[in-house]
Motif scaffolding. Structure first.
Motif, PDB file in Angstrom:
ATOM      1  N   LEU A   1      39.916  46.632 -12.299  1.00  0.00           N
ATOM      2  CA  LEU A   1      40.295  46.355 -10.917  1.00  0.00           C
ATOM      3  C   LEU A   1      39.053  46.505 -10.069  1.00  0.00           C
ATOM      4  O   LEU A   1      38.296  47.471 -10.234  1.00  0.00           O
ATOM      5  N   ARG A   2      38.849  45.588  -9.171  1.00  0.00           N
ATOM      6  CA  ARG A   2      37.742  45.696  -8.230  1.00  0.00           C
ATOM      7  C   ARG A   2      38.328  45.784  -6.825  1.00  0.00           C
ATOM      8  O   ARG A   2      39.190  44.984  -6.473  1.00  0.00           O
ATOM      9  N   VAL A   3      37.854  46.745  -6.070  1.00  0.00           N
ATOM     10  CA  VAL A   3      38.382  47.036  -4.740  1.00  0.00           C
ATOM     11  C   VAL A   3      37.309  46.641  -3.723  1.00  0.00           C
ATOM     12  O   VAL A   3      36.181  47.136  -3.799  1.00  0.00           O
ATOM     13  N   TYR A   4      37.672  45.753  -2.783  1.00  0.00           N
ATOM     14  CA  TYR A   4      36.703  45.216  -1.833  1.00  0.00           C
ATOM     15  C   TYR A   4      37.124  45.473  -0.396  1.00  0.00           C
ATOM     16  O   TYR A   4      38.303  45.380  -0.051  1.00  0.00           O
ATOM     17  N   ASP A   5      36.126  45.746   0.448  1.00  0.00           N
ATOM     18  CA  ASP A   5      36.313  45.812   1.889  1.00  0.00           C
ATOM     19  C   ASP A   5      36.203  44.375   2.404  1.00  0.00           C
ATOM     20  O   ASP A   5      35.160  43.730   2.231  1.00  0.00           O
ATOM     21  N   ILE A   6      37.250  43.886   3.033  1.00  0.00           N
ATOM     22  CA  ILE A   6      37.258  42.483   3.472  1.00  0.00           C
ATOM     23  C   ILE A   6      36.259  42.245   4.592  1.00  0.00           C
ATOM     24  O   ILE A   6      35.503  41.272   4.561  1.00  0.00           O
ATOM     25  N   LYS A   7      36.231  43.115   5.597  1.00  0.00           N
ATOM     26  CA  LYS A   7      35.357  42.897   6.754  1.00  0.00           C
ATOM     27  C   LYS A   7      33.879  42.953   6.372  1.00  0.00           C
ATOM     28  O   LYS A   7      33.087  42.132   6.814  1.00  0.00           O
ATOM     29  N   LYS A   8      33.507  43.926   5.537  1.00  0.00           N
ATOM     30  CA  LYS A   8      32.103  44.084   5.145  1.00  0.00           C
ATOM     31  C   LYS A   8      31.724  43.184   3.979  1.00  0.00           C
ATOM     32  O   LYS A   8      30.540  42.946   3.739  1.00  0.00           O
ATOM     33  N   GLY A   9      32.711  42.742   3.224  1.00  0.00           N
ATOM     34  CA  GLY A   9      32.431  41.909   2.059  1.00  0.00           C
ATOM     35  C   GLY A   9      31.813  42.689   0.913  1.00  0.00           C
ATOM     36  O   GLY A   9      31.139  42.118   0.064  1.00  0.00           O
ATOM     37  N   SER A  10      32.063  43.996   0.898  1.00  0.00           N
ATOM     38  CA  SER A  10      31.404  44.821  -0.112  1.00  0.00           C
ATOM     39  C   SER A  10      32.387  45.374  -1.140  1.00  0.00           C
ATOM     40  O   SER A  10      33.558  45.609  -0.844  1.00  0.00           O
TER      41      SER A  10
END
Length: 193
Positions: A135-144
């Motif tokens: 599973l990869r967890v990403y911050d949508i706003k930062k794109g990180s």
């Protein structure tokens, strides 16, 4: 919403524009007359007609450079994430039926298909599960990329999220036949079935 569906007396049949086998389907959570189907190299958005004229539906599609396997609407219906065979997944705007790409998450470390995506209830974080069992967890706003959680030695086929006791929880289903639960912030396993 229920009034809309009660008006239909006969089944509504849609002709698939892509002639591909559908791989996922869901209704927009805030616009129940908008249906998204994935299959082949596209997402197709159907605007379902009112019961009084069942043959007047319209459709729009978003093309992809590779087969699309999965998608997920954010709870407010304004964003949709989708992924597929390229190991890439995208966030698109579905607000006002614009369907424009807002963010592309392209990870060289993803091997094989992105098989599932889900937004955390906050709406600011998206999770993707892939053939590599992670599973990869990403911050949508930062794109990180916030973190990677190893779930299985086999493909993750499905995932969903929920807030339980103030913790963001992701549930996964894999080819190993197990349903597993993870705390997204800590990455710790919380059990399996």
């Amino acid at each position: 919403e229920s009034g809309f569906w009660k008006g239909y007396k006969e089944p509504l049949y849609l002709n698939l524009i892509s002639n591909a086998t559908p791989t996922s389907a869901s209704f927009n959570p805030t616009s129940p007359s908008i249906l998204c189907l994935t299959g082949g190299p596209r997402l197709t958005f159907y605007s379902l007609p009112p019961p009084s004229s069942p043959s007047s539906f319209t459709s729009k599609f978003v093309s992809s450079s590779s087969p699309v396997w999965c998608h997920s609407f954010r709870s407010d219906g304004k964003l949709l994430s989708y992924g597929g065979s390229s190991g890439t997944f995208r966030i698109i705007s579905t607000d006002k039926n614009t369907y424009t790409t807002l963010r592309t998450f392209d990870s060289q470390s993803i091997k094989g298909y992105v098989r599932c995506t889900t937004f955390l209830p906050s709406g600011d974080v998206v999770v993707a599960g892939a053939d590599d069992g992670k599973l990869r967890v990403y911050d949508i706003k930062k794109g990180s990329l916030l973190q990677t959680i190893t779930v299985s030695n086999d493909s993750i086929r499905s995932c969903c999220s929920k807030i339980l006791k103030n913790n963001a929880i992701v549930c996964t289903g894999s080819y190993d036949g197990k349903i597993k639960f993870y705390n997204v912030e800590s990455g710790e396993g919380m059990g399996e079935v």
